[in-house]
Design an enzyme around this catalytic site. Structure first.
Site, PDB file in Angstrom:
ATOM      1  N   GLY A 142       0.864  -1.183   0.000  1.00 44.20           N
ATOM      2  CA  GLY A 142       0.000   0.000   0.000  1.00 44.20           C
ATOM      3  C   GLY A 142       0.899   1.232   0.000  1.00 44.20           C
ATOM      4  O   GLY A 142       1.898   1.260   0.704  1.00 44.20           O
ATOM      5  N   THR A 183       4.790   2.444   5.459  1.00 43.99           N
ATOM      6  CA  THR A 183       3.414   1.934   5.451  1.00 43.99           C
ATOM      7  C   THR A 183       2.621   2.668   6.520  1.00 43.99           C
ATOM      8  O   THR A 183       3.168   2.972   7.579  1.00 43.99           O
ATOM      9  CB  THR A 183       3.348   0.417   5.726  1.00 43.99           C
ATOM     10  N   ILE A 184       1.360   2.898   6.240  1.00 44.01           N
ATOM     11  CA  ILE A 184       0.551   3.567   7.271  1.00 44.01           C
ATOM     12  C   ILE A 184       0.280   2.621   8.441  1.00 44.01           C
ATOM     13  O   ILE A 184      -0.058   3.056   9.529  1.00 44.01           O
ATOM     14  CB  ILE A 184      -0.791   4.107   6.710  1.00 44.01           C
ATOM     15  N   ASP A 185       0.421   1.301   8.204  1.00 48.64           N
ATOM     16  CA  ASP A 185      -0.006   0.316   9.204  1.00 48.64           C
ATOM     17  C   ASP A 185       0.875   0.248  10.458  1.00 48.64           C
ATOM     18  O   ASP A 185       0.438  -0.234  11.489  1.00 48.64           O
ATOM     19  CB  ASP A 185      -0.067  -1.083   8.581  1.00 48.64           C
ATOM     20  N   ARG A 215     -25.927  11.849  18.431  1.00 49.46           N
ATOM     21  CA  ARG A 215     -25.855  10.458  17.971  1.00 49.46           C
ATOM     22  C   ARG A 215     -24.626   9.740  18.534  1.00 49.46           C
ATOM     23  O   ARG A 215     -23.605  10.369  18.821  1.00 49.46           O
ATOM     24  CB  ARG A 215     -25.737  10.432  16.443  1.00 49.46           C
ATOM     25  N   GLY A 221      -5.235  -0.510   9.075  1.00 53.20           N
ATOM     26  CA  GLY A 221      -4.173  -1.093   9.899  1.00 53.20           C
ATOM     27  C   GLY A 221      -3.908  -2.551   9.585  1.00 53.20           C
ATOM     28  O   GLY A 221      -2.985  -3.146  10.115  1.00 53.20           O
ATOM     29  N   ILE A 232      -8.827   7.966   2.598  1.00 52.40           N
ATOM     30  CA  ILE A 232      -8.387   9.333   2.939  1.00 52.40           C
ATOM     31  C   ILE A 232      -7.156   9.266   3.837  1.00 52.40           C
ATOM     32  O   ILE A 232      -6.227  10.061   3.712  1.00 52.40           O
ATOM     33  CB  ILE A 232      -9.540  10.091   3.649  1.00 52.40           C
TER      34      ILE A 232
HETATM   35  O1  F6P Z   1      -1.226  -1.670   3.955  1.00 51.48           O
HETATM   36  C1  F6P Z   1      -1.905  -0.472   3.963  1.00 51.48           C
HETATM   37  C2  F6P Z   1      -3.394  -0.681   3.864  1.00 51.48           C
HETATM   38  O2  F6P Z   1      -3.978   0.590   3.681  1.00 51.48           O
HETATM   39  C3  F6P Z   1      -4.042  -1.408   5.016  1.00 51.48           C
HETATM   40  O3  F6P Z   1      -4.239  -0.577   6.123  1.00 51.48           O
HETATM   41  C4  F6P Z   1      -5.322  -1.874   4.399  1.00 51.48           C
HETATM   42  O4  F6P Z   1      -5.796  -3.024   5.028  1.00 51.48           O
HETATM   43  C5  F6P Z   1      -4.900  -2.197   2.997  1.00 51.48           C
HETATM   44  O5  F6P Z   1      -3.731  -1.448   2.746  1.00 51.48           O
HETATM   45  C6  F6P Z   1      -5.915  -1.889   1.948  1.00 51.48           C
HETATM   46  O6  F6P Z   1      -5.418  -2.406   0.764  1.00 51.48           O
HETATM   47  P1  F6P Z   1      -6.023  -2.170  -0.663  1.00 51.48           P
HETATM   48  O7  F6P Z   1      -5.409  -0.917  -1.181  1.00 51.48           O
HETATM   49  O8  F6P Z   1      -5.559  -3.382  -1.413  1.00 51.48           O
HETATM   50  O9  F6P Z   1      -7.488  -2.066  -0.521  1.00 51.48           O
END
Ligand code: F6P
Length: 298
Positions: A10, A123-125, A160, A168, A248
């Site tokens: 990603g 990676t954002i994760d 609400r 993640g 986003i």
């Molecule tokens: O690895 C980064 C990530 O954004 C994860 O957080 C998420 O599960 C995944 O990629 C989403 O992947 P895709 O772009 O294949 O939908």
């Protein structure tokens, strides 16, 4: 010297900043070629010569200008062999790999096959165990919090309850960090948190204390947030909404911290090149960049 670079998995905010800083920092005798679409670009020998003018106006943007992706073919014997052959045919002195957990495995595999690699955790994760932080994580959590604040304003206007699902993959760090930063009511970051009694109790306490829009942060891939919202609505008889923050948080521009990390990573890459150090993974510990020797890891 000839260097190859690729962005894998990603995309992550900060990847473009690394490309720009790198091309601005190498000497005139160094040529950088960028493989398109991660490891797949290596397999297909699909590359461009990286030039400053190509990246100079996008270092402040999210995404990856050289495209990023996950390659199933690279995991096969044949695909891996094609990638190896292309690295050798291109006479690369070094391959710089920007990516997350899956890309890290690929980097180690290449090192085991005598390719000189520098890996940068992007990676954002935040799912790389050896590094306390990855490039892109800070940008992603900032983007989530910014969106959360806006969602909260409208939820408050309607009294609400709401759920926000964040990314993640297998790593709870985005969810945990955003839970703390938003002072939310309840966190679902692992299966054990999916306990209706506990969820209802937390919301009840928050309502008793005067909270007008109790919120739940949910890590992705754990529960259907829309069904959970219905359960909560039926239990409390209070309108409840669910939303996924979605891409986003990945496509956002790099935060100040990530821009500085990108810069510091490149300074370290240049140091490594000058000292002929390779087969390392760069990481962040206590806000400082460090090197992990991957040869010892094989
Ligand atoms: O690895 C980064 C990530 O954004 C994860 O957080 C998420 O599960 C995944 O990629 C989403 O992947 P895709 O772009 O294949 O939908």
């Amino acid at each position: 010297m000839k260097i190859g670079i690729l962005t894998s998995g990603g995309d992550a905010p900060g990847m473009n900043a690394i490309l720009y800083k790198l091309i601005s920092s190498v000497d005139n005798d160094t040529k950088i070629i960028a493989f398109i679409n991660g490891y797949q670009g290596l397999i297909e020998n699909n590359f461009i010569v990286l030039e400053k003018k190509l990246v100079m106006n996008c270092s402040h943007l999210g995404g990856s200008i050289i495209k990023s992706g996950r390659s199933e073919e690279f995991k096969t014997k044949q695909g891996f062999k094609k990638a190896l052959t292309n690295i050798i045919l291109n006479k690369l002195n070094l391959l710089i790999i920007l990516g997350g957990d899956g890309s890290f495995k690929g980097a180690k595999e290449l090192i085991a096959n005598d390719i000189k690699v520098i890996f940068v955790p992007c990676t954002i994760d935040n799912d790389l165990e050896y590094s306390t932080q990855t490039l892109g994580f800070d940008s992603a959590v900032n983007a989530v919090v910014e969106s959360f604040d806006k969602i909260k304003q409208t939820m408050l206007s309607n009294n609400r309850i709401f759920l926000c699902e964040v990314m993640g993959r297998h790593c709870p760090d985005i969810a945990k960090t955003c839970f703390k930063a938003t002072d939310s009511t309840y966190l679902i970051s692992k299966k054990q948190d999916l306990n209706l009694k506990k969820i209802y109790k937390s919301i009840s306490i928050a309502l008793e204390k005067g909270e007008e829009a109790p919120s739940i942060i949910v890590k992705e891939n754990l529960v259907n947030i829309y069904n959970l919202a219905k359960d909560i609505q039926n239990y409390f008889d209070i309108e409840t909404r669910a939303c996924q923050i979605g891409y986003i948080q990945r496509g956002t521009q790099p935060s100040v911290f990530d821009r500085i990390y990108a810069r510091d990573f490149v300074i370290e890459i240049i140091n490594c090149i000058k000292q002929n150090i390779n087969n390392v993974a760069l990481g962040i510990k206590n806000n400082e960049i460090f090197k992990l020797n991957l040869r010892n890891d094989l």
